[in-house]
Write a protein that holds these residues in place. Structure first.
Motif, mmCIF file in Angstrom:
data_model
loop_
_atom_site.group_PDB
_atom_site.id
_atom_site.type_symbol
_atom_site.label_atom_id
_atom_site.label_comp_id
_atom_site.label_asym_id
_atom_site.label_seq_id
_atom_site.Cartn_x
_atom_site.Cartn_y
_atom_site.Cartn_z
ATOM 1 N N SER A 92 0.861 -1.185 0.000
ATOM 2 C CA SER A 92 0.000 0.000 0.000
ATOM 3 C C SER A 92 0.896 1.233 0.000
ATOM 4 O O SER A 92 1.780 1.361 0.855
ATOM 5 N N VAL A 93 0.666 2.127 -0.948
ATOM 6 C CA VAL A 93 1.493 3.325 -1.108
ATOM 7 C C VAL A 93 0.622 4.564 -0.905
ATOM 8 O O VAL A 93 -0.501 4.643 -1.427
ATOM 9 N N TYR A 94 1.134 5.513 -0.144
ATOM 10 C CA TYR A 94 0.376 6.733 0.131
ATOM 11 C C TYR A 94 0.436 7.661 -1.081
ATOM 12 O O TYR A 94 1.503 7.983 -1.603
ATOM 13 N N ASN A 95 -0.747 8.072 -1.541
ATOM 14 C CA ASN A 95 -0.864 9.003 -2.660
ATOM 15 C C ASN A 95 -1.077 10.405 -2.108
ATOM 16 O O ASN A 95 -2.113 10.701 -1.505
ATOM 17 N N GLN A 96 -0.096 11.266 -2.290
ATOM 18 C CA GLN A 96 -0.179 12.620 -1.735
ATOM 19 C C GLN A 96 -1.286 13.438 -2.385
ATOM 20 O O GLN A 96 -1.864 14.336 -1.747
ATOM 21 N N GLN A 97 -1.592 13.155 -3.630
ATOM 22 C CA GLN A 97 -2.631 13.921 -4.325
ATOM 23 C C GLN A 97 -4.017 13.617 -3.783
ATOM 24 O O GLN A 97 -4.848 14.526 -3.607
ATOM 25 N N THR A 98 -4.307 12.347 -3.515
ATOM 26 C CA THR A 98 -5.631 11.971 -3.023
ATOM 27 C C THR A 98 -5.687 11.904 -1.507
ATOM 28 O O THR A 98 -6.768 11.871 -0.926
ATOM 29 N N GLY A 99 -4.513 11.828 -0.872
ATOM 30 C CA GLY A 99 -4.479 11.716 0.577
ATOM 31 C C GLY A 99 -4.901 10.342 1.070
ATOM 32 O O GLY A 99 -5.301 10.195 2.231
ATOM 33 N N GLN A 100 -4.802 9.316 0.206
ATOM 34 C CA GLN A 100 -5.212 7.966 0.567
ATOM 35 C C GLN A 100 -4.120 6.971 0.181
ATOM 36 O O GLN A 100 -3.266 7.251 -0.675
ATOM 37 N N PHE A 101 -4.186 5.807 0.830
ATOM 38 C CA PHE A 101 -3.263 4.731 0.474
ATOM 39 C C PHE A 101 -3.847 3.946 -0.700
ATOM 40 O O PHE A 101 -5.047 3.667 -0.746
ATOM 41 N N GLU A 102 -2.993 3.612 -1.643
ATOM 42 C CA GLU A 102 -3.407 2.864 -2.823
ATOM 43 C C GLU A 102 -2.624 1.547 -2.884
ATOM 44 O O GLU A 102 -1.435 1.505 -2.585
ATOM 45 N N TYR A 103 -3.320 0.518 -3.284
ATOM 46 C CA TYR A 103 -2.701 -0.802 -3.370
ATOM 47 C C TYR A 103 -1.949 -0.944 -4.686
ATOM 48 O O TYR A 103 -2.501 -0.713 -5.763
#
Length: 330
Positions: A92-103
């Motif tokens: 899981s990687v944190y997406n700074q643009q969406t502010g959410q973790f993405e798999y």
């Protein structure tokens, strides 16, 4: 159209598809038809396959050739002691643009996964595949992700070099539907192999002959092959005999009984029959059950193997009388 238990089946001549797969794999692997057919049986059952043999006999080549015959996604893991579970399942990687973790999916998110030299991965990494093998899903940071359908793990391991390896635990071995060994080729086949390698890569002639959807339908059709209740009782007697044999410390589980039923169905399917005969069960028993057994130390010291004990049980357990087959040829 072929019939099984009165249910219409999707292929008119399903064994032609099986023969086409074997034919294309034989372009890469010479003189090993029995091993190739056993590997195809694992494909038909949707089960996992373990190839154990010395280096250089074509284990990885066989797996890659099989994967190329099916138009499905394929990923490869080269197992090493520093391989991490996240290298297999994904992270899981944190997406700074969406502010959410993405798999971010790992290589396990494929229809066919090759784990090369699986016993070189650490136990922690090996255990990352347990959930995938049994439940067809992975859990990353508390979130569960389904694997693509169909999903199949093909693993190789070297039984000779044990330095820097981690033997697969019994729980993991029990999740492999089949275990096969290729062995050294005959001289004439090795000469033929040299001629092919001189001209081009052996995988160059292997083409996709089956779509992913057709593979899934063949798996469904294999389940429709009739197996008489007397043969189910025979299977249970075989696995039960392993639990009381004096040379065996750990016998076959009920999962082994189910696996033997499925591989016997697939064997009959490959033979063009819509019903199982006792020889189907006997021919698949060693490759389906032997790797699940743990021998007593005394038996190992006297040179016995799980395969030889299983062969003894096949000779000792009575074969049921032939029953009228339900259905006919495919």
């Amino acid at each position: 159209m072929a019939q099984g238990r009165g249910v219409p089946l999707p292929f008119d001549r399903p064994q032609q598809f099986v023969e086409r797969i074997i034919h294309h794999v034989e372009k890469a692997i010479v003189g090993k038809r029995d091993s190739i057919e056993t590997a195809v049986i694992a494909f038909l059952c949707g089960g996992h396959l373990l190839l154990e043999d010395v280096p250089g006999v074509g284990k990885t080549m066989l797996v890659r050739a099989l994967a190329q015959t099916v138009g499905a996604s394929f990923k490869r893991i080269q197992c090493t002691p520093d391989l991490l579970p996240s290298d297999v399942t994904g992270v899981s990687v944190y997406n700074q643009q969406t502010g959410q973790f993405e798999y971010r999916p790992g290589p396990v998110m494929a229809n066919v996964l090759l784990a090369d030299e699986m016993n070189r991965a650490s136990p922690k990494t090996q255990s990352a595949l347990l959930e995938a093998m049994e439940e067809k899903q992975v859990t990353v940071d508390g979130e569960t992700y389904r694997l693509p359908e169909p999903f199949m793990l093909l693993a190789t391991q070297n039984p000779v070099e044990h330095e820097g390896t981690y033997p697969l635990p019994e729980a993991q071995l029990d999740r492999f539907l089949l275990k096969i060994r290729l062995g050294y080729p005959e001289e004439r086949h090795e000469v033929e192999m040299l001629g092919r390698l001189q001209e081009r890569s052996p995988l160059a002639g292997v083409k996709a002959v089956l779509l992913r959807e057709e593979w899934a339908r063949l798996q469904l059709e294999t389940r429709l092959v009739h197996i008489d209740d007397t043969l189910k009782q025979y299977i249970v007697r075989l696995t039960s005999a392993t639990r009381t044999h004096p040379d065996i410390a750990l016998g076959a589980s009920p999962r082994a009984s189910y696996a033997l039923m499925r591989t016997a169905q697939a064997k009959a399917f490959c033979s063009g029959r819509a019903y199982v005969v006792p020889d189907d069960v006997k021919s698949m028993a060693v490759s389906t059950i032997a790797h699940r057994l743990v021998l007593q130390p005394e038996a190992r010291y006297t040179g016995k193997s799980a395969e030889s004990v299983m062969a003894h049980l096949l000779a000792a357990v009575p074969v049921p009388a032939a029953q009228a087959a339900a259905g006919g040829s495919l």
